[in-house]
Design an enzyme around this catalytic site. Structure first.
Site, PDB file in Angstrom:
ATOM      1  N   TYR A 265       6.172 -16.029  19.406  1.00  0.00           N
ATOM      2  CA  TYR A 265       6.755 -14.783  19.928  1.00  0.00           C
ATOM      3  C   TYR A 265       6.341 -14.583  21.382  1.00  0.00           C
ATOM      4  O   TYR A 265       7.170 -14.261  22.242  1.00  0.00           O
ATOM      5  CB  TYR A 265       6.307 -13.602  19.076  1.00  0.00           C
ATOM      6  CG  TYR A 265       6.877 -12.273  19.526  1.00  0.00           C
ATOM      7  CD1 TYR A 265       8.067 -11.789  18.994  1.00  0.00           C
ATOM      8  CD2 TYR A 265       6.237 -11.509  20.495  1.00  0.00           C
ATOM      9  CE1 TYR A 265       8.601 -10.581  19.406  1.00  0.00           C
ATOM     10  CE2 TYR A 265       6.765 -10.303  20.925  1.00  0.00           C
ATOM     11  CZ  TYR A 265       7.941  -9.838  20.376  1.00  0.00           C
ATOM     12  OH  TYR A 265       8.460  -8.632  20.800  1.00  0.00           O
TER      13      TYR A 265
ATOM     14  N   LYS B  70       9.803  12.897   1.884  1.00  0.00           N
ATOM     15  CA  LYS B  70       9.760  13.757   3.075  1.00  0.00           C
ATOM     16  C   LYS B  70       8.599  13.296   3.952  1.00  0.00           C
ATOM     17  O   LYS B  70       7.435  13.528   3.627  1.00  0.00           O
ATOM     18  CB  LYS B  70       9.579  15.224   2.690  1.00  0.00           C
ATOM     19  CG  LYS B  70       9.643  16.177   3.878  1.00  0.00           C
ATOM     20  CD  LYS B  70       9.509  17.621   3.422  1.00  0.00           C
ATOM     21  CE  LYS B  70       9.661  18.568   4.607  1.00  0.00           C
ATOM     22  NZ  LYS B  70       8.620  18.353   5.635  1.00  0.00           N
TER      23      LYS B  70
ATOM     24  N   CYS C  51     -35.082   5.499  -3.673  1.00  0.00           N
ATOM     25  CA  CYS C  51     -36.203   4.566  -3.848  1.00  0.00           C
ATOM     26  C   CYS C  51     -37.419   4.891  -3.001  1.00  0.00           C
ATOM     27  O   CYS C  51     -38.474   4.267  -3.163  1.00  0.00           O
ATOM     28  CB  CYS C  51     -35.750   3.138  -3.555  1.00  0.00           C
ATOM     29  SG  CYS C  51     -35.446   2.790  -1.805  1.00  0.00           S
TER      30      CYS C  51
END
Length: 691
Positions: free
Chosen positions: A55, A134, A434
């Site tokens: 491209y 919508k 912890c």
């Protein structure tokens, strides 16, 4: 397909697969059509048909031809999408056909009343409706004359809007020229500009990395991006477009229904929503509403409801309009996804990777169809930005099935005695799970627990990472088995996996004795590893495979790594202060050292080597990049061979890259290497270097 290398000074250059002479204008038009086709494939269908490098080649070829022949440049050329001077203000555009708003329905009874009014007015038993999602974006109109895009405007007040043509040219989903042999004399396309969910997430990540303000939601981001006076800013934003209707039109085929009009727009390669349908009667409307609601979270874009339109144009004309809305259409809105509530407390959670996340405990509120009691506050920066405090009245948003978030604070309702919230101070800099130290590095917005090998909240993630193929590679120890082991209380820390026996494993669900034996064999096999794999398997923040190998090469044994301080660590090639701090913090946590000792006691071993720098080896000091598919070597094999020879393997091409090893279907890395003049070799040349 257009071929490359045009002779820019020759008006009769051959550019096609046959040898027939063509003019420069024909070459340019062919390139434009080719690029438009690829834009449609990529930006509308999300199915690119050529790699980026191809491209880019076509685009550069077109740019070169237009540069040498500026008299042939047209406004609809793909090269004219980006750029132009910033505007001082937007002109006003009067719509040929008004862009009216829709009345809303929220309850089933309102929808039933709408359908009854339509049936009574038309004197029929059942109505055919066109139905569609919508979009939650910005409405606008596109004007095409003889198939060429000439103007675009926002909805505005419905009768006039702002001329945003320059900005709309930057949106690749909007064709500059309609791809048809019979373009209409005039075509006004009504639609919505929006940002897809995935693009919005990336946009905000980019904003955050630059230290800039985050966008509140995709709709606001889309609206703000489209209304920039500088088109280059709009071009930098990931805007897209969906058409949902027609305005004025001349020279179009006979269209008798809304659905046929949408099919016509699709044939012109304008992007239209794939989720549109036609249904019959009230029950058809309700079924569609439910179906779209169920897949709402999986849609690539945000919607806030669905739209119902009487399908036949002659029936629309008969029904007409009331005030500023058509009688023949209605928006059926989803339940509100934002609501006000009160922050009762702010607590913290520890994630699988040790991330400390503040969570607001809320007075229960109904949002988006569910009762919400918790909302994420993300991190300290977000708390500071929104200034969220205990006792505040806040707006809460629920998006899909993810945990809701606090959007903003209603400052007018803030209690007088409220105080700012400090995340680290609230937990006394210790992990609430912890007890390990919690730190926040300067380059991160998230605070983390440093007890990665010990913390129960991180236990499953630690085991899975340690067992992964690039770490010690315990085949068969996957996510489902780890879940069983941890949830059953059989594994409390990483080292416990090596205490598992055949009878324990065989007693688990869906675990036959043979499968259990395979796991035992894999555990025993994993005990013989390498220092680099072991270090990588520990899951130290910011330490990937390459850094683990650098540490193993430099120090040679685990004790030297454990005892290294920040100054020493920064002597290791490619380790800077941030990575060095992560390593020191990890090994400074006594819990992590205890687990490492237990792993070694369980039999994990490797061949120590004398501490050396990474400057030894036939390719020492050289940087390689791998791209494409090699004939015989996998990428991992090639990477291991290069690193064994002292080379560094990078994921990106730069001026510091010495070699790019290119295989089949090499992409943008190969293109960049060519631009920078980096040496490009194939697999056979690589093997020669290694030998």
């Amino acid at each position: 397909m257009v071929t490359s290398n045009p002779n820019l000074g020759n008006e009769q250059t051959s550019l096609f697969s046959d040898s027939a002479p063509v003019s420069i204008e024909q070459q340019i038009n062919a390139l434009r059509d080719e690029i438009r086709h690829h834009d449609y494939q990529y930006y509308v269908l999300d199915a690119p048909s050529v790699p980026d490098s191809e491209y880019d080649r076509l685009f550069r070829e077109l740019q070169a031809l237009e540069t040498h022949h500026p008299d042939l440049i047209t406004s609809d050329s793909p090269t004219q999408r980006v750029g132009g001077a910033a505007l001082k203000a937007f002109d006003s555009v009067t719509h040929n056909t008004p862009m009216l708003s829709l009345n809303n329905a929220f309850e089933e009874s309102e929808l039933a009343a709408f359908d009854k009014r339509i049936r009574d007015s038309l004197g029929i038993e059942e109505v055919n409706y066109a139905v569609e999602p919508k979009f939650d974006g910005l409405a606008l109109t596109l004007r095409y004359e003889d198939g060429v895009f000439v103007q675009g405007a926002t909805r505005g007040d419905g009768y006039s809007g702002e001329n945003v043509t320059h900005n709309l040219r930057t949106i690749r989903a909007i064709p500059q020229k309609l791809m048809t042999d019979k373009p209409p004399k005039l075509l006004e396309v009504r639609g919505e500009v929006l940002i897809l969910k995935r693009d919005f997430e990336k946009l905000n990540r980019d904003q955050e990395s630059r230290g800039e303000k985050l966008f509140a939601n995709p709709r606001n981001a889309a609206a703000g991006s489209l209304r920039q006076l500088d088109p280059k800013i709009t071009a930098s934003r990931p805007l897209t477009f969906f058409a949902y209707g027609l305005g004025a039109a001349e020279g179009v085929p006979v269209l008798t229904t809304h659905s046929s009009a949408m099919d016509y727009l699709e044939s012109l390669r304008l992007p239209v929503c794939a989720e549109r349908l036609t249904v019959k009667g009230l029950q058809g409307l309700l079924s569609y509403y439910q179906a779209i609601g169920n897949k709402r979270n999986a849609l690539p874009f945000d919607i806030d409801g669905v739209v119902y339109k009487v399908n036949a144009f002659n029936q629309q004309n008969e029904l007409g309009f009331v005030s500023r809305a058509p009688r023949w259409a209605i928006a059926h809105k989803f339940p509100a996804q934002e609501a006000l509530t009160v922050v009762q407390a702010i607590e913290v959670q520890v994630g699988r990777t040790g991330a400390i996340t503040p969570v607001a405990r809320l007075t229960p509120v109904f949002v988006g169809g569910v009762t919400v009691t918790n909302a994420t506050l993300h991190n300290q920066d977000e708390i500071d930005r929104k200034d969220v405090r205990v006792g505040d009245t806040v707006s809460v948003r629920r998006a899909g099935d993810v945990i809701p978030e606090v959007v903003s604070v209603v400052l007018e309702k803030r209690p007088a005695a409220s105080i700012k919230f400090n995340l680290l101070a609230s937990i006394n800099y210790a992990c609430p799970v912890c007890g390990s130290h919690v730190v926040r590095q300067e380059d991160e917005s998230v605070a983390r627990c440093t007890g990665g090998l010990f913390c129960p909240a991180q236990r499953k993630q630690a085991i899975l990472h340690f067992a992964s193929r690039r770490a010690v590679d315990i085949e068969g120890l996957g996510e489902k088995l780890v879940d069983q082991l941890v949830d059953a209380g059989l594994v409390h820390s990483l080292a416990d996996i090596y205490s598992l026996d055949l009878s324990t494993l065989s007693s688990l669900d869906r675990m036959a004795e043979k499968s259990a034996q395979n796991i035992i064999d894999a555990l025993n096999h994993s005990k013989k590893t390498t220092l680099a794999r072991f270090i990588y398997g520990l899951g130290i923040r910011n330490v990937g495979e390459a850094t683990a190998k650098d540490l193993a090469r430099y120090y040679g044994n685990i004790n030297a790594v454990l005892d290294a301080d920040i100054d020493s660590l920064q002597q290791v090639p490619d380790i800077g202060p941030i990575v060095a701090e992560s390593i020191e913090q990890f090994f400074a946590e006594s819990h992590n050292r205890e687990v490492i000792a237990k792993l070694i006691a369980a039999g994990i071993h490797w061949q120590d080597s004398a501490g050396t720098s990474s400057t030894s080896g036939a390719l020492a000091g050289k940087t390689f990049v791998l791209t494409g598919t090699l004939p015989t070597l996998s990428r991992d094999q090639a990477k291991e061979m290069l690193e064994a020879a002292g080379a560094k393997v990078s994921g990106s091409v730069s001026k510091k890259t010495d070699y790019v090893v290119a295989g089949a279907e090499a992409g943008s890395k190969l293109t960049k290497a060519e631009e920078l003049g980096v040496i490009i070799i194939d697999e056979s040349a690589l093997l020669e270097l290694l030998s």
